[in-house]
Design a protein around this motif. Structure first.
Motif, short mmCIF file in Angstrom:
data_model
loop_
_atom_site.label_atom_id
_atom_site.label_comp_id
_atom_site.label_asym_id
_atom_site.label_seq_id
_atom_site.Cartn_x
_atom_site.Cartn_y
_atom_site.Cartn_z
N LYS A 174 1.21 -1.06 0.22
CA LYS A 174 0.13 0.14 -0.18
C LYS A 174 0.77 1.21 0.30
O LYS A 174 2.01 1.22 0.60
CB LYS A 174 -1.08 0.03 1.28
CG LYS A 174 -1.90 -0.93 1.26
CD LYS A 174 -2.84 -0.79 2.43
CE LYS A 174 -4.04 -1.71 2.69
NZ LYS A 174 -4.78 -1.54 3.61
N GLN A 210 -0.37 9.21 -0.37
CA GLN A 210 -2.00 9.37 -1.01
C GLN A 210 -2.54 10.68 -0.48
O GLN A 210 -3.31 11.11 -1.21
CB GLN A 210 -2.57 8.19 0.02
CG GLN A 210 -2.50 6.65 -0.58
CD GLN A 210 -3.60 5.97 -0.74
OE1 GLN A 210 -4.57 6.60 -0.97
NE2 GLN A 210 -3.23 4.65 -1.28
N LYS A 221 -6.98 -1.06 -8.19
CA LYS A 221 -5.61 -1.19 -8.26
C LYS A 221 -5.20 -2.12 -6.96
O LYS A 221 -5.74 -2.10 -5.81
CB LYS A 221 -4.90 -0.21 -8.51
CG LYS A 221 -5.08 0.58 -9.58
CD LYS A 221 -4.46 2.10 -9.64
CE LYS A 221 -4.74 2.84 -10.82
NZ LYS A 221 -4.01 4.09 -10.98
N GLU A 232 -4.60 -0.82 -3.38
CA GLU A 232 -5.33 0.42 -2.94
C GLU A 232 -6.05 0.37 -1.80
O GLU A 232 -6.70 -0.53 -1.43
CB GLU A 232 -6.30 0.49 -4.47
CG GLU A 232 -7.06 2.18 -4.28
CD GLU A 232 -7.79 2.36 -5.39
OE1 GLU A 232 -8.52 3.36 -5.64
OE2 GLU A 232 -7.53 1.47 -6.56
N THR A 264 -8.94 0.76 0.51
CA THR A 264 -10.32 0.65 0.40
C THR A 264 -11.25 1.02 1.63
O THR A 264 -12.49 0.89 1.84
CB THR A 264 -11.05 -0.66 -0.27
OG1 THR A 264 -10.44 -1.76 0.70
CG2 THR A 264 -10.29 -0.90 -1.62
#
Length: 348
Positions: free
Chosen positions: A3, A9, A174, A177, A179
């Protein structure tokens, strides 16, 4: 693939409006409604359009999240210096729907301005994208009250829910990713997950407690802990806070005091629920031909017995202010246990 870090992010999310506004991949300047036209690179200035007020429309979600804006001071400044900032908007049904700049447009209206610099962005393809761009475009740059941040957190939560469902349905997720919805909202708002949960919990409070949370007099994070109380107990909490304030002043109602009040009310609520369950002696009327699934009493009793023995047979902490409620609950439990033992003996 591992991740991506929260920091990376977060950077991606902060650039969402920039990417939506610019068609050039090498354009690195972040654009917000506070950016003035003269601050933009020449290639971006060329994309600015000056639109009449009647060609612009607010996004309804903006009012839902932020409510009516206080723009008098900004409006006075615009009367002296002209419109400040730019508006980001995309084509929508013959007009342009604002995604960032609602407050500035309202201030401009009050200042008598009827034409605004607009950077036209691409229309969102999905509903979740529309909401997310609106929320993220207005998220940073000014201090917001707890209830506005609560509505923002909830709005982002719902938008990310739609986003994840869409990506799963279309096979767009992806590897690696994120979630987890609260985690995504935390990245957007640059908060920890616990704070996001506390903001969202404010939406479960009665209006009076929400007003207290916005007042800056009482701890909003402390009040968020009351979200699991029923309406009656929440009203009791509001009354307790009012009385304490009248008696000793608002400074005496610190977060620790609010949490103590809530803890006592939760205990009372739990005790009331237990008594209500104990008092339900009459079996509900069963409809003809309807099979009622019974609970496995043996399994539940064995499961609870271990925890009860640990509390009753060993040294366990019971606070002074909780003793009376605990005694009352144990007495009610003892009565039910005695009645169940007698009934089982009759069956053997």
């Amino acid at each position: 693939m591992a991740k991506r870090s929260l920091a990376s992010q977060a950077l991606t999310k902060r650039n969402t409006m920039q990417k939506a506004a610019s068609k050039s991949e090498d354009f690195q300047k972040e654009i917000t409604d506070e950016t003035n036209v003269n601050e933009l690179p020449d290639e971006v200035k060329e994309k600015i359009r000056y639109l009449e007020d009647n060609m612009l429309e607010d996004d309804p979600y903006n009012l839902e999240i932020y409510g009516e804006s206080e723009v008098e001071m900004l409006s006075r400044s615009m009367k002296d210096y002209g419109f400040q900032g730019i508006i980001l908007a995309y084509p929508h049904e013959g007009k342009y729907r604002i995604e960032s700049g609602h407050r500035r447009r309202e201030a401009g209206r009050l200042a008598g301005i009827d034409k605004y610099p607009v950077l036209v962005t691409e229309a969102p393809k999905e509903e979740w994208e529309r909401r997310m761009r609106l929320f993220l475009g207005n998220l940073h740059g000014r201090k917001e009250k707890p209830m506005i941040l609560a509505r923002l957190a909830q709005g982002l939560f719902e938008a990310h829910e739609m986003e994840i469902k869409h990506k799963k349905r279309e096979g767009l997720l992806k590897e690696g990713e994120i979630t987890a919805i609260n985690e995504l909202v935390a990245i957007d708002m640059e908060l920890d997950i616990k704070s996001v949960e506390k903001y969202r919990a404010l939406l479960k409070l009665i209006p009076e407690l929400q007003t207290m949370a916005d007042s800056e007099v009482y701890s909003w994070s402390g009040l968020s802990s009351a979200s699991t109380l029923n309406e009656e107990k929440q009203r009791s909490l509001a009354e307790m806070i009012r009385k304490q304030t009248e008696k000793e002043g608002a400074e005496s109602v610190k977060k620790v005091r609010i949490l103590e009040m809530i803890s006592n009310l939760k205990l009372e609520q739990l005790s009331s629920d237990v008594k209500s369950a104990v008092g339900r002696n009459e079996k509900p009327e069963q409809k003809t031909g309807v099979r009622v699934r019974r609970k496995n009493g043996t399994k539940i009793i064995m499961k609870c017995a271990k925890s009860l023995h640990e509390v009753l047979d060993e040294e366990s902490l019971i606070k002074d202010n909780e003793v009376s409620v605990v005694i009352e609950t144990l007495e009610g439990l003892k009565k039910s246990i005695d009645e169940k033992i007698d009934a089982l003996k009759m069956e053997t």
